[in-house]
Design an enzyme around this catalytic site. Structure first.
Site, PDB file in Angstrom:
ATOM      1  N   GLY A   1       9.402  49.114  49.463  1.00 32.04           N
ATOM      2  CA  GLY A   1       8.451  49.181  50.454  1.00 32.04           C
ATOM      3  C   GLY A   1       8.931  48.899  51.778  1.00 32.04           C
TER       4      GLY A   1
ATOM      5  N   ASN B   1       9.357  51.434  54.161  1.00 32.86           N
ATOM      6  CA  ASN B   1       8.581  52.074  54.828  1.00 32.86           C
ATOM      7  C   ASN B   1       7.151  51.463  55.020  1.00 32.86           C
ATOM      8  OD1 ASN B   1       9.807  54.747  55.745  1.00 32.86           O
ATOM      9  ND2 ASN B   1      10.529  54.678  53.580  1.00 32.86           N
TER      10      ASN B   1
ATOM     11  N   MET C   1       6.576  56.693  43.692  1.00 28.82           N
ATOM     12  CA  MET C   1       7.489  57.859  42.949  1.00 28.82           C
ATOM     13  C   MET C   1       6.783  58.460  41.728  1.00 28.82           C
ATOM     14  SD  MET C   1      10.012  57.642  44.381  1.00 28.82           S
ATOM     15  CE  MET C   1      11.693  58.681  43.476  1.00 28.82           C
TER      16      MET C   1
ATOM     17  N   HIS D   1       9.601  61.876  53.017  1.00 31.10           N
ATOM     18  CA  HIS D   1      10.571  62.483  52.019  1.00 31.10           C
ATOM     19  C   HIS D   1      12.315  62.494  52.640  1.00 31.10           C
ATOM     20  CE1 HIS D   1      12.432  64.710  48.625  1.00 31.10           C
ATOM     21  NE2 HIS D   1      13.230  65.375  49.469  1.00 31.10           N
TER      22      HIS D   1
ATOM     23  N   ASP E   1       6.589  68.138  47.533  1.00 36.09           N
ATOM     24  CA  ASP E   1       7.455  68.082  48.862  1.00 36.09           C
ATOM     25  C   ASP E   1       7.195  69.377  49.574  1.00 36.09           C
ATOM     26  OD1 ASP E   1       8.218  65.678  48.154  1.00 36.09           O
ATOM     27  OD2 ASP E   1       9.994  66.354  47.208  1.00 36.09           O
TER      28      ASP E   1
HETATM   29  C1  GRF Z   1      12.780  56.177  50.807  1.00 38.91           C
HETATM   30  O1  GRF Z   1      13.824  57.064  51.228  1.00 38.91           O
HETATM   31  C2  GRF Z   1      11.521  57.271  50.768  1.00 38.91           C
HETATM   32  O2  GRF Z   1      11.650  58.317  51.722  1.00 38.91           O
HETATM   33  C3  GRF Z   1      11.885  57.801  49.354  1.00 38.91           C
HETATM   34  O3  GRF Z   1      12.138  56.632  48.541  1.00 38.91           O
HETATM   35  C4  GRF Z   1      12.793  55.831  49.438  1.00 38.91           C
HETATM   36  C5  GRF Z   1      12.083  54.451  49.120  1.00 38.91           C
HETATM   37  O4  GRF Z   1      11.935  53.678  50.340  1.00 38.91           O
HETATM   38  N1  GRF Z   1      10.611  58.342  48.840  1.00 38.91           N
HETATM   39  P1  GRF Z   1      11.017  52.381  50.470  1.00 38.91           P
HETATM   40  O5  GRF Z   1      10.428  51.973  49.178  1.00 38.91           O
HETATM   41  O6  GRF Z   1      10.082  52.735  51.591  1.00 38.91           O
HETATM   42  O7  GRF Z   1      12.058  51.300  50.816  1.00 38.91           O
END
Ligand code: GRF
Length: 191
Positions: free
Chosen positions: A13, A15, A91, A110, A146
């Site tokens: 998490g 992002n 995911m 992505h 994507d």
């Molecule tokens: C990130 O690189 C995102 O782009 C990809 O999975 C990774 C997960 O990152 N889909 P987080 O869970 O936001 O730390």
């Protein structure tokens, strides 16, 4: 008026945290109403709780099929009058029905320069191909994986001694910059 945003996660998490942090600025045009995870042990759930944001874990095993699972998510989003859905390290592939219901309202990030390297293990493949530049992309989610319209991209140089981990780390730094920027511009109609 501020738009209501839900974030879907599966993992750490980071992002999601970047989006939450950005939304704390009173000038940011959105507030994060809800975080939903398809994994009970997603680290992001704890982070969201620390920020006082409502969280829900939805267990796919309790549903007969992906359509029913996504309908349950849809219902949660509708109950809270969510305007925009941000997939952040989520995911799980959305069903067609979900994408249709939330058409032009779901954003994803992505870790590659789309349309190159769709799908999983992007950094591995970039290194295998001896690419000099990689990066990350935010885009609107459409039925094809994507592949929706690109919103913002940031490039990241690939170093000759990069490993998957070192490249992922540098790409992630850029993800944390472009995702909040994308959400802001998306809401303001600037992308
Ligand atoms: C990130 O690189 C995102 O782009 C990809 O999975 C990774 C997960 O990152 N889909 P987080 O869970 O936001 O730390």
């Amino acid at each position: 008026m501020n738009k209501k945003v839900a974030i879907l996660i599966s993992g750490s998490g980071s992002n999601m945290r970047a989006l939450i942090e950005a939304s704390l600025n009173h000038k940011f045009p959105a507030r994060i109403e809800l975080v939903i995870s398809n994994k009970s042990d997603a680290g992001g759930l704890l982070i969201a709780k620390e920020y006082g944001i409502q969280t829900r874990f939805l267990d796919r095993k309790l549903f007969d099929n992906n359509e029913d699972y996504d309908s349950a998510i849809s219902n949660l989003l509708k109950e809270r009058n969510i305007d925009v859905v941000c997939a952040a390290g989520y995911m799980k592939i959305f069903t067609k029905q979900f994408v249709e219901t939330w058409k032009n309202k779901i954003i994803n990030i992505h870790p590659s320069l789309l349309p190159e390297y769709k799908g999983l293990n992007t950094h591995n493949r970039v290194l295998d191909d001896h690419k000099k530049i990689s990066g990350c992309t935010t885009h609107i989610v459409e039925k094809e994986l994507d592949a929706g319209p690109i919103l913002i991209q940031a490039s990241v140089p690939v170093k000759s001694d990069d490993t998957v981990e070192s490249l992922a780390k540098r790409v992630l730094i850029m993800e944390h910059i472009i995702y909040p920027l994308t959400l802001k511009r998306f809401i303001l109609g600037q992308v």
